[in-house]
Scaffold this motif. Structure first.
Motif, PDB file in Angstrom:
ATOM      1  N   LEU A  98       0.950  -1.179   0.030  1.00 27.13           N
ATOM      2  CA  LEU A  98       0.026   0.021  -0.081  1.00 27.13           C
ATOM      3  C   LEU A  98       0.845   1.252  -0.025  1.00 27.13           C
ATOM      4  O   LEU A  98       1.958   1.403   0.842  1.00 27.13           O
ATOM      5  CB  LEU A  98      -1.020   0.088   1.230  1.00 27.13           C
ATOM      6  N   SER A  99       0.376   2.298  -0.744  1.00 24.38           N
ATOM      7  CA  SER A  99       1.433   3.381  -0.768  1.00 24.38           C
ATOM      8  C   SER A  99       0.221   4.782  -1.010  1.00 24.38           C
ATOM      9  O   SER A  99      -0.681   4.547  -1.453  1.00 24.38           O
ATOM     10  CB  SER A  99       2.158   3.526  -2.041  1.00 24.38           C
ATOM     11  N   PHE A 100       0.578   5.658  -0.271  1.00 28.54           N
ATOM     12  CA  PHE A 100      -0.196   6.919  -0.194  1.00 28.54           C
ATOM     13  C   PHE A 100       0.520   8.126  -0.797  1.00 28.54           C
ATOM     14  O   PHE A 100       1.779   8.241  -0.475  1.00 28.54           O
ATOM     15  CB  PHE A 100      -0.519   7.187   1.371  1.00 28.54           C
ATOM     16  N   GLU A 101      -0.142   9.026  -1.818  1.00 26.27           N
ATOM     17  CA  GLU A 101       0.776  10.003  -2.351  1.00 26.27           C
ATOM     18  C   GLU A 101      -0.333  11.079  -2.198  1.00 26.27           C
ATOM     19  O   GLU A 101      -1.449  11.151  -2.539  1.00 26.27           O
ATOM     20  CB  GLU A 101       0.810   9.624  -3.887  1.00 26.27           C
ATOM     21  N   GLY A 102       0.080  12.126  -1.521  1.00 29.13           N
ATOM     22  CA  GLY A 102      -0.772  13.477  -1.355  1.00 29.13           C
ATOM     23  C   GLY A 102      -0.028  14.957  -1.587  1.00 29.13           C
ATOM     24  O   GLY A 102       1.363  14.859  -1.249  1.00 29.13           O
ATOM     25  N   GLU A 103      -0.798  15.649  -1.941  1.00 26.52           N
ATOM     26  CA  GLU A 103      -0.039  17.164  -1.910  1.00 26.52           C
ATOM     27  C   GLU A 103      -0.508  18.061  -0.648  1.00 26.52           C
ATOM     28  O   GLU A 103      -1.476  18.353  -0.804  1.00 26.52           O
ATOM     29  CB  GLU A 103      -0.694  17.730  -3.218  1.00 26.52           C
ATOM     30  N   PHE A 104       0.335  18.298   0.264  1.00 24.42           N
ATOM     31  CA  PHE A 104      -0.094  18.935   1.429  1.00 24.42           C
ATOM     32  C   PHE A 104       1.080  19.904   1.957  1.00 24.42           C
ATOM     33  O   PHE A 104       2.356  19.489   1.525  1.00 24.42           O
ATOM     34  CB  PHE A 104      -0.315  17.928   2.543  1.00 24.42           C
ATOM     35  N   ASN A 105       0.676  21.066   2.227  1.00 25.70           N
ATOM     36  CA  ASN A 105       1.663  21.837   2.831  1.00 25.70           C
ATOM     37  C   ASN A 105       2.522  21.236   4.118  1.00 25.70           C
ATOM     38  O   ASN A 105       1.750  20.259   4.730  1.00 25.70           O
ATOM     39  CB  ASN A 105       1.151  23.187   3.222  1.00 25.70           C
ATOM     40  N   ALA A 106       3.588  21.776   4.432  1.00 23.43           N
ATOM     41  CA  ALA A 106       4.265  20.986   5.444  1.00 23.43           C
ATOM     42  C   ALA A 106       3.768  20.976   6.905  1.00 23.43           C
ATOM     43  O   ALA A 106       3.818  19.717   7.566  1.00 23.43           O
ATOM     44  CB  ALA A 106       5.710  21.811   5.439  1.00 23.43           C
ATOM     45  N   MET A 107       2.893  21.829   7.185  1.00 30.75           N
ATOM     46  CA  MET A 107       2.210  21.800   8.518  1.00 30.75           C
ATOM     47  C   MET A 107       1.179  20.645   8.421  1.00 30.75           C
ATOM     48  O   MET A 107       1.283  19.913   9.411  1.00 30.75           O
ATOM     49  CB  MET A 107       1.691  23.288   8.854  1.00 30.75           C
ATOM     50  N   MET A 108       0.504  20.694   7.286  1.00 28.71           N
ATOM     51  CA  MET A 108      -0.467  19.538   7.317  1.00 28.71           C
ATOM     52  C   MET A 108       0.301  18.116   7.063  1.00 28.71           C
ATOM     53  O   MET A 108      -0.567  17.230   7.718  1.00 28.71           O
ATOM     54  CB  MET A 108      -1.477  19.702   6.048  1.00 28.71           C
ATOM     55  N   ALA A 109       1.289  17.996   6.410  1.00 28.83           N
ATOM     56  CA  ALA A 109       1.795  16.692   6.429  1.00 28.83           C
ATOM     57  C   ALA A 109       2.421  16.379   7.682  1.00 28.83           C
ATOM     58  O   ALA A 109       2.418  15.071   7.859  1.00 28.83           O
ATOM     59  CB  ALA A 109       2.856  17.148   5.278  1.00 28.83           C
ATOM     60  N   MET A 110       2.895  17.173   8.394  1.00 26.75           N
ATOM     61  CA  MET A 110       3.199  16.816   9.623  1.00 26.75           C
ATOM     62  C   MET A 110       2.167  16.224  10.434  1.00 26.75           C
ATOM     63  O   MET A 110       2.424  15.098  11.446  1.00 26.75           O
ATOM     64  CB  MET A 110       4.010  18.026  10.322  1.00 26.75           C
ATOM     65  N   MET A 111       1.057  16.838  10.408  1.00 28.08           N
ATOM     66  CA  MET A 111      -0.032  16.665  11.224  1.00 28.08           C
ATOM     67  C   MET A 111      -0.868  15.284  10.911  1.00 28.08           C
ATOM     68  O   MET A 111      -1.152  14.585  11.874  1.00 28.08           O
ATOM     69  CB  MET A 111      -1.155  17.779  11.286  1.00 28.08           C
ATOM     70  N   ILE A 112      -0.557  14.933   9.642  1.00 27.22           N
ATOM     71  CA  ILE A 112      -1.429  13.817   9.310  1.00 27.22           C
ATOM     72  C   ILE A 112      -0.437  12.615   9.026  1.00 27.22           C
ATOM     73  O   ILE A 112      -0.913  11.509   8.601  1.00 27.22           O
ATOM     74  CB  ILE A 112      -2.307  14.019   8.043  1.00 27.22           C
ATOM     75  N   LYS A 113       0.846  12.786   8.922  1.00 28.82           N
ATOM     76  CA  LYS A 113       1.705  11.743   8.613  1.00 28.82           C
ATOM     77  C   LYS A 113       1.396  10.298   9.435  1.00 28.82           C
ATOM     78  O   LYS A 113       1.073   9.304   8.928  1.00 28.82           O
ATOM     79  CB  LYS A 113       3.079  11.934   8.455  1.00 28.82           C
ATOM     80  N   THR A 114       1.385  10.635  10.693  1.00 32.12           N
ATOM     81  CA  THR A 114       1.492   9.508  11.790  1.00 32.12           C
ATOM     82  C   THR A 114      -0.073   8.644  11.552  1.00 32.12           C
ATOM     83  O   THR A 114      -0.206   7.453  11.477  1.00 32.12           O
ATOM     84  CB  THR A 114       1.822   9.890  13.136  1.00 32.12           C
ATOM     85  N   PRO A 115      -1.140   9.537  11.860  1.00 29.73           N
ATOM     86  CA  PRO A 115      -2.554   8.994  11.539  1.00 29.73           C
ATOM     87  C   PRO A 115      -2.562   8.211  10.155  1.00 29.73           C
ATOM     88  O   PRO A 115      -3.320   6.962  10.253  1.00 29.73           O
ATOM     89  CB  PRO A 115      -3.612  10.072  11.552  1.00 29.73           C
ATOM     90  N   ILE A 116      -2.171   8.796   9.084  1.00 31.58           N
ATOM     91  CA  ILE A 116      -2.360   8.037   7.944  1.00 31.58           C
ATOM     92  C   ILE A 116      -1.361   6.768   7.909  1.00 31.58           C
ATOM     93  O   ILE A 116      -1.975   5.854   7.282  1.00 31.58           O
ATOM     94  CB  ILE A 116      -1.831   8.985   6.593  1.00 31.58           C
ATOM     95  N   THR A 117      -0.202   6.898   8.311  1.00 32.96           N
ATOM     96  CA  THR A 117       0.677   5.777   8.449  1.00 32.96           C
ATOM     97  C   THR A 117      -0.013   4.406   9.187  1.00 32.96           C
ATOM     98  O   THR A 117       0.061   3.447   8.736  1.00 32.96           O
ATOM     99  CB  THR A 117       1.942   6.137   8.869  1.00 32.96           C
ATOM    100  N   ASN A 118      -0.338   4.956  10.504  1.00 34.41           N
ATOM    101  CA  ASN A 118      -1.453   3.833  11.544  1.00 34.41           C
ATOM    102  C   ASN A 118      -2.575   3.220  10.550  1.00 34.41           C
ATOM    103  O   ASN A 118      -2.896   1.983  10.570  1.00 34.41           O
ATOM    104  CB  ASN A 118      -1.768   4.617  12.601  1.00 34.41           C
ATOM    105  N   PHE A 119      -3.307   4.139   9.645  1.00 33.95           N
ATOM    106  CA  PHE A 119      -4.579   3.745   9.049  1.00 33.95           C
ATOM    107  C   PHE A 119      -4.081   2.617   8.015  1.00 33.95           C
ATOM    108  O   PHE A 119      -4.605   1.546   7.931  1.00 33.95           O
ATOM    109  CB  PHE A 119      -5.214   4.858   8.434  1.00 33.95           C
ATOM    110  N   MET A 120      -2.887   2.914   7.333  1.00 36.00           N
ATOM    111  CA  MET A 120      -2.375   2.256   6.215  1.00 36.00           C
ATOM    112  C   MET A 120      -2.046   0.827   6.763  1.00 36.00           C
ATOM    113  O   MET A 120      -2.033  -0.342   6.041  1.00 36.00           O
ATOM    114  CB  MET A 120      -1.408   2.596   5.326  1.00 36.00           C
ATOM    115  N   GLU A 121      -1.304   0.852   7.871  1.00 37.69           N
ATOM    116  CA  GLU A 121      -0.804  -0.548   8.545  1.00 37.69           C
ATOM    117  C   GLU A 121      -1.832  -1.251   8.968  1.00 37.69           C
ATOM    118  O   GLU A 121      -1.926  -2.390   8.562  1.00 37.69           O
ATOM    119  CB  GLU A 121       0.220  -0.194   9.748  1.00 37.69           C
ATOM    120  N   THR A 122      -3.078  -0.631   9.526  1.00 39.71           N
ATOM    121  CA  THR A 122      -4.220  -1.266   9.685  1.00 39.71           C
ATOM    122  C   THR A 122      -4.838  -2.002   8.713  1.00 39.71           C
ATOM    123  O   THR A 122      -5.153  -3.067   8.515  1.00 39.71           O
ATOM    124  CB  THR A 122      -5.071  -0.624  10.521  1.00 39.71           C
ATOM    125  N   LEU A 123      -5.000  -1.401   7.452  1.00 39.55           N
ATOM    126  CA  LEU A 123      -5.545  -1.779   6.251  1.00 39.55           C
ATOM    127  C   LEU A 123      -4.786  -2.978   6.068  1.00 39.55           C
ATOM    128  O   LEU A 123      -5.241  -4.074   5.562  1.00 39.55           O
ATOM    129  CB  LEU A 123      -5.651  -0.674   5.044  1.00 39.55           C
TER     130      LEU A 123
END
Length: 131
Positions: A98-123
């Motif tokens: 599984l891979s995720f690709e997104g266009e986010f500003n640095a602040m948003m990327a920092m906030m969502i990286k861990t929750p998205i990674t955890n979500f993908m690991e669960t999937l």
């Protein structure tokens, strides 16, 4: 922003995995336990929310028979894709990356990286539930 989860071996053929992932309603089976909402909107689109997270709408964007399934955000506000690359390992075994690709500003990327990674690991770990 790019996130990739390590390969997950699944005791199902690449065809079975592909067919499962292209049937949108099956994503409910792969969702984390903290899912708050899951709703199929049409044969290519579903909406879901995890507790404490905003609601997301995903749409099946591309599919390449037995090899790749690409889901993307239904809205252009947060453009991203979630891709499952499927490899045949034998008659009754395949692997999924599984891979995720997104266009986010640095602040948003920092906030969502861990929750998205955890979500993908669960999937990925829930791929064992594919029937």
């Amino acid at each position: 922003m790019h996130i990739e989860i390590p390969e997950k071996k699944v005791a199902k053929s690449d065809k079975v995995v592909f067919d499962f992932l292209t049937d949108i309603k099956n994503f409910k089976i792969l969702m984390p336990d903290n899912i708050d909402k899951f709703e199929v909107l049409d044969e290519k689109t579903f909406r879901f929310a995890l507790k404490g997270m905003p609601e997301l709408v995903l749409r099946l964007k591309e599919q390449f028979a037995h090899e790749k399934v690409v889901l993307g955000a239904a809205s252009d506000k947060l453009p991203f894709t979630l891709t499952a690359n499927i490899s045949n390992l034998g008659a009754d075994e395949s692997s999924v990356v599984l891979s995720f690709e997104g266009e986010f500003n640095a602040m948003m990327a920092m906030m969502i990286k861990t929750p998205i990674t955890n979500f993908m690991e669960t999937l990925s770990s829930n791929m064992d539930k594919i029937s």
